[in-house]
Design a protein around this motif. Structure first.
Motif, short mmCIF file in Angstrom:
data_model
loop_
_atom_site.label_atom_id
_atom_site.label_comp_id
_atom_site.label_asym_id
_atom_site.label_seq_id
_atom_site.Cartn_x
_atom_site.Cartn_y
_atom_site.Cartn_z
N GLN A 157 0.82 -1.21 0.00
CA GLN A 157 0.00 0.00 0.00
C GLN A 157 0.86 1.27 0.00
N LYS A 158 0.38 2.30 -0.71
CA LYS A 158 1.10 3.56 -0.83
C LYS A 158 0.16 4.73 -0.57
N LYS A 159 0.68 5.71 0.18
CA LYS A 159 0.00 6.99 0.34
C LYS A 159 0.96 8.05 -0.15
N VAL A 160 0.49 8.93 -1.02
CA VAL A 160 1.32 9.97 -1.62
C VAL A 160 1.10 11.28 -0.87
N PHE A 161 2.19 11.90 -0.44
CA PHE A 161 2.13 13.21 0.20
C PHE A 161 2.57 14.31 -0.75
N ASN A 162 3.36 13.97 -1.75
CA ASN A 162 3.88 14.95 -2.71
C ASN A 162 3.47 14.54 -4.12
N PRO A 163 2.31 15.01 -4.60
CA PRO A 163 1.82 14.59 -5.92
C PRO A 163 2.78 14.94 -7.06
N ALA A 164 3.58 16.00 -6.91
CA ALA A 164 4.52 16.37 -7.97
C ALA A 164 5.55 15.26 -8.18
N VAL A 165 6.01 14.63 -7.14
CA VAL A 165 6.97 13.53 -7.25
C VAL A 165 6.31 12.33 -7.90
N GLU A 166 5.07 12.10 -7.56
CA GLU A 166 4.33 10.96 -8.11
C GLU A 166 4.15 11.12 -9.62
#
Length: 169
Positions: A157-166
């Motif tokens: 499972q993954k939660k993204v805090f920085n959408p720009a990196v994603e």
């Protein structure tokens, strides 16, 4: 309920005892193993209620030299993350929101420290529907699946805090 930072002298024995009580859900851990992933490489919280030790939450930072096969799976693929290594709440304190509060504190920590991702895995033999729903409600998405620790199937499972990196990944 009080959630606070781990204090080695005060909390280590309680952490190890609870880990042993819940070892079938976690994995074994000695004081030496705990010390190897503590300090600069982790962020550990504990919960107390009415002066009683209720649980602990251990995050491992991406720069750790940690021998967990699950952690290494994420480390090979990502930088700048925290990994949920252990969430342990004593049976007598379950259902009181401690797990949710642990995660909220972890999200605050991640945002304050400019961390890009948080990772966790969920046992899938059989599928832990309650954990899947809980993580989904917190904004986690399945990054993949893996057979780790010999023959155990996991949802990664993954939660993204920085959408720009994603978006650039």
């Amino acid at each position: 309920m009080e959630i606070r930072a781990f204090e080695r002298e005060k909390d280590l024995q309680n952490v190890l005892k609870l880990n042993q009580r819940l070892v079938e859900l976690l994995s074994p851990m000695t004081a030496h193993q705990f010390d190897n992933i503590n300090e600069d490489n982790s962020h550990v919280l504990v919960a107390e209620e009415d002066g009683q030790f209720a649980g602990f939450f251990m995050l491992v930072k991406s720069n750790a030299d940690y021998e967990s096969e699950n952690f290494r799976w994420f480390q090979k693929r990502y930088d700048n993350f925290i990994y949920v290594d252990r969430v342990a709440v004593a049976n007598e304190f379950r259902g009181r929101g401690i797990g949710s509060e642990f995660y909220q504190r972890a999200f605050d920590y991640a945002e304050k420290n400019n961390i890009d991702y948080m990772f966790a895995e969920i046992h899938m033999d059989p599928p832990n529907e309650k954990s899947l729903a809980f993580h989904d409600s917190l904004g986690f998405v399945e990054e993949g699946t893996a057979v780790l620790k010999g023959d155990h199937h996991y949802s990664l499972q993954k939660k993204v805090f920085n959408p720009a990196v994603e978006k650039s990944a």
